[in-house]
Design a protein around this motif. Structure first.
Motif, PDB file in Angstrom:
ATOM      1  N   UNK A   1      -8.763   9.480   4.596  1.00  0.00           N
ATOM      2  CA  UNK A   1      -9.488   8.111   4.337  1.00  0.00           C
ATOM      3  C   UNK A   1      -9.712   7.730   2.670  1.00  0.00           C
ATOM      4  N   UNK A   2      -9.843   8.860   2.098  1.00  0.00           N
ATOM      5  CA  UNK A   2     -10.103   8.552   0.623  1.00  0.00           C
ATOM      6  C   UNK A   2      -8.773   8.087  -0.097  1.00  0.00           C
ATOM      7  N   UNK A   3      -7.725   8.723   0.339  1.00  0.00           N
ATOM      8  CA  UNK A   3      -6.213   8.182  -0.197  1.00  0.00           C
ATOM      9  C   UNK A   3      -5.999   6.930   0.366  1.00  0.00           C
ATOM     10  N   UNK A   4      -6.279   6.475   1.533  1.00  0.00           N
ATOM     11  CA  UNK A   4      -6.092   4.960   2.154  1.00  0.00           C
ATOM     12  C   UNK A   4      -6.985   4.127   1.194  1.00  0.00           C
ATOM     13  N   UNK A   5      -8.359   4.467   0.917  1.00  0.00           N
ATOM     14  CA  UNK A   5      -9.285   3.660   0.056  1.00  0.00           C
ATOM     15  C   UNK A   5      -8.679   3.376  -1.213  1.00  0.00           C
ATOM     16  N   UNK A   6      -8.084   4.521  -1.833  1.00  0.00           N
ATOM     17  CA  UNK A   6      -7.527   4.537  -3.044  1.00  0.00           C
ATOM     18  C   UNK A   6      -6.200   4.396  -3.550  1.00  0.00           C
ATOM     19  N   UNK A   7      -5.482   3.789  -2.348  1.00  0.00           N
ATOM     20  CA  UNK A   7      -3.850   3.448  -2.448  1.00  0.00           C
ATOM     21  C   UNK A   7      -3.162   4.846  -2.740  1.00  0.00           C
ATOM     22  N   UNK A   8      -3.380   5.918  -2.501  1.00  0.00           N
ATOM     23  CA  UNK A   8      -2.699   6.874  -2.497  1.00  0.00           C
ATOM     24  C   UNK A   8      -2.973   7.788  -4.103  1.00  0.00           C
ATOM     25  N   UNK A   9      -4.024   7.350  -4.663  1.00  0.00           N
ATOM     26  CA  UNK A   9      -4.126   7.886  -5.934  1.00  0.00           C
ATOM     27  C   UNK A   9      -5.054   9.110  -5.881  1.00  0.00           C
ATOM     28  N   UNK A  10      -4.347  10.126  -6.172  1.00  0.00           N
ATOM     29  CA  UNK A  10      -5.166  11.568  -5.913  1.00  0.00           C
ATOM     30  C   UNK A  10      -6.568  11.478  -6.941  1.00  0.00           C
TER      31      UNK A  10
ATOM     32  N   UNK B   1       0.847  -1.271  -0.098  1.00  0.00           N
ATOM     33  CA  UNK B   1       0.056  -0.022  -0.048  1.00  0.00           C
ATOM     34  C   UNK B   1       0.974   1.401  -0.063  1.00  0.00           C
ATOM     35  N   UNK B   2       0.516   2.233  -0.786  1.00  0.00           N
ATOM     36  CA  UNK B   2       1.221   3.414  -0.786  1.00  0.00           C
ATOM     37  C   UNK B   2       1.255   4.121   0.477  1.00  0.00           C
ATOM     38  N   UNK B   3       2.355   5.081   0.962  1.00  0.00           N
ATOM     39  CA  UNK B   3       2.525   5.794   1.810  1.00  0.00           C
ATOM     40  C   UNK B   3       1.478   7.071   1.953  1.00  0.00           C
ATOM     41  N   UNK B   4       0.783   7.169   2.913  1.00  0.00           N
ATOM     42  CA  UNK B   4      -0.064   8.335   2.921  1.00  0.00           C
ATOM     43  C   UNK B   4       0.635   9.477   3.734  1.00  0.00           C
ATOM     44  N   UNK B   5       1.214  10.330   3.004  1.00  0.00           N
ATOM     45  CA  UNK B   5       1.913  11.454   3.521  1.00  0.00           C
ATOM     46  C   UNK B   5       0.899  12.676   3.799  1.00  0.00           C
ATOM     47  N   UNK B   6       1.527  13.618   4.628  1.00  0.00           N
ATOM     48  CA  UNK B   6       0.714  14.597   4.988  1.00  0.00           C
ATOM     49  C   UNK B   6       0.689  15.757   3.962  1.00  0.00           C
ATOM     50  N   UNK B   7       1.661  15.520   3.036  1.00  0.00           N
ATOM     51  CA  UNK B   7       1.754  16.246   1.606  1.00  0.00           C
ATOM     52  C   UNK B   7       0.851  15.926   0.746  1.00  0.00           C
ATOM     53  N   UNK B   8       0.584  14.747   0.813  1.00  0.00           N
ATOM     54  CA  UNK B   8      -0.318  14.099  -0.202  1.00  0.00           C
ATOM     55  C   UNK B   8      -2.065  14.474   0.476  1.00  0.00           C
ATOM     56  N   UNK B   9      -1.999  14.464   1.555  1.00  0.00           N
ATOM     57  CA  UNK B   9      -3.458  14.641   2.392  1.00  0.00           C
ATOM     58  C   UNK B   9      -3.756  16.003   1.933  1.00  0.00           C
ATOM     59  N   UNK B  10      -2.767  16.951   2.144  1.00  0.00           N
ATOM     60  CA  UNK B  10      -2.968  18.359   2.057  1.00  0.00           C
ATOM     61  C   UNK B  10      -3.131  18.812   0.615  1.00  0.00           C
ATOM     62  N   UNK B  11      -2.441  18.042  -0.275  1.00  0.00           N
ATOM     63  CA  UNK B  11      -2.792  18.372  -1.618  1.00  0.00           C
ATOM     64  C   UNK B  11      -4.067  17.947  -2.238  1.00  0.00           C
ATOM     65  N   UNK B  12      -4.738  16.853  -1.552  1.00  0.00           N
ATOM     66  CA  UNK B  12      -5.912  16.407  -1.928  1.00  0.00           C
ATOM     67  C   UNK B  12      -7.064  17.538  -1.152  1.00  0.00           C
ATOM     68  N   UNK B  13      -6.659  17.847   0.018  1.00  0.00           N
ATOM     69  CA  UNK B  13      -7.693  18.789   0.642  1.00  0.00           C
ATOM     70  C   UNK B  13      -7.722  20.257  -0.216  1.00  0.00           C
ATOM     71  N   UNK B  14      -6.571  20.624  -0.730  1.00  0.00           N
ATOM     72  CA  UNK B  14      -6.540  21.864  -1.582  1.00  0.00           C
ATOM     73  C   UNK B  14      -7.249  21.662  -2.835  1.00  0.00           C
ATOM     74  N   UNK B  15      -7.427  20.486  -3.564  1.00  0.00           N
ATOM     75  CA  UNK B  15      -8.209  20.234  -4.872  1.00  0.00           C
ATOM     76  C   UNK B  15      -9.809  20.091  -4.144  1.00  0.00           C
ATOM     77  N   UNK B  16      -9.951  19.433  -3.092  1.00  0.00           N
ATOM     78  CA  UNK B  16     -11.434  19.039  -2.987  1.00  0.00           C
ATOM     79  C   UNK B  16     -11.954  19.967  -2.074  1.00  0.00           C
ATOM     80  N   UNK B  17     -11.434  20.790  -1.117  1.00  0.00           N
ATOM     81  CA  UNK B  17     -11.960  21.374  -0.301  1.00  0.00           C
ATOM     82  C   UNK B  17     -12.622  20.743   1.097  1.00  0.00           C
TER      83      UNK B  17
END
Length: 316
Positions: A25-34, A1-17
């Motif tokens: 949780x979304x990144x964990x469910x999709x193996x880190x695929x933005x 499973x891909x590592x879910x880093x804080x930077x990855x979470x922040x990137x998704x938050x910026x894109x999705x709000x």
């Protein structure tokens, strides 16, 4: 499973709000695929919340909470906004407001509250985002305030209450000093009701914002000129009016609404003597009125909007 880093979470938050916990949780469910995570959030209805963030939220509720801490107490008040009063009557919304006020006992600022964890493990910000997605309206935890005394009480009053601790105006009054707690709390509640009615600008004369005094002075000076008062008398007239203005807007100098023969300052001093607590004084107050300072956008009411949607279409 891909590592879910804080930077990855922040990137998704910026894109999705969407809130941090849901992004993780979304990144964990999709193996880190933005991209897949964005689709996952859309499927859950969470990404809709970001689209509502620019809509005016001026309705909602003010919530208050308090608790004893040793010989003293701490109190908190928060303003939680929604777009419509209809949503403010929703049980989910009301329970959230109560929970946020309880957390406010430990966190004095909105910023601190946003990152605070609820019993569910979600942060307040994530809970707000989830509510937006569930209910379909923009919501905002707009203001938070906290008062505490190491001896005495922090009393509260809620005006137009929809349930205990929830309403359209919330007031906290901190009374510092000894004496019977029940008697102090009753005094504090009466002063809180007074504050709800009069909306004082400061606790003491020295606390009054100089800008507020200067603004009033300018208005009164212009008024005196319009009335044709002699130039050599205007300053004296305005000074007297400013003194009256200060008494009108300073809590301790205001006549008590339940007994205008005494000021709040006198009321507290007299009660302190009765309770054997001569040093009793008002240490602070907070007044939060729902939607205060929010610029509301005028438009069709909700009923009219629904009616227009239901109206039969005209043939072209």
């Amino acid at each position: 499973m891909a590592e879910i880093t804080a930077a990855l979470v922040m990137e998704l938050r910026a894109k999705s709000g969407v809130g941090m916990m849901d992004c993780k949780k979304a990144l964990q469910e999709t193996d880190g695929d933005i991209n897949a995570a964005i689709d996952w959030l859309r499927a859950k209805g969470l990404s809709k919340a970001a689209k509502k963030a620019d809509r005016v939220a001026a309705e909602g509720l003010v919530a208050v909470a308090s608790k004893e801490v040793g010989a003293g107490e701490v109190g908190a008040a928060i303003e939680f906004n929604s777009e419509t009063d209809f949503v403010a009557r929703n049980e989910l919304f009301q329970n959230a407001a109560k929970a946020f006020a309880q957390l406010g006992l430990e966190h004095a600022s909105v910023e601190g509250l946003h990152g605070a964890e609820l019993e569910t493990g979600k942060t307040v910000q994530d809970e707000v985002t989830q509510l937006i997605a569930t209910v379909g309206e923009n919501m905002q935890l707009r203001r938070a305030a906290r008062l505490s005394v190491d001896e005495g009480v922090v009393a509260s009053y809620v005006h137009n209450a929809v349930s205990p601790g929830l309403g359209r105006i919330g007031v906290l009054v901190a009374l510092h000093g000894g004496g019977d707690k029940a008697a102090l709390r009753e005094l504090g509640r009466k002063i809180a009701m007074h504050v709800a009615a009069t909306a004082p600008l400061s606790l003491n004369t020295d606390d009054l914002d100089p800008a507020a005094i200067e603004k009033e002075r300018q208005v009164l000076t212009e008024k005196a000129k319009e009335e044709g008062r002699p130039d050599n008398m205007i300053e004296k007239i305005v000074s007297g009016q400013i003194a009256k203005f200060q008494k009108d807007v300073v809590l301790t100098k205001q006549p008590f609404v339940m007994n205008p023969d005494v000021t709040i300052e006198q009321l507290v001093a007299d009660t302190g003597k009765e309770l054997g607590a001569p040093g009793l004084h008002v240490a602070g107050f907070v007044r939060l009125a729902l939607g205060e300072g929010v610029e509301k956008v005028e438009g069709p009411d909700f009923a009219s909007e629904v009616a227009s949607m239901m109206a039969p279409k005209q043939d072209a």
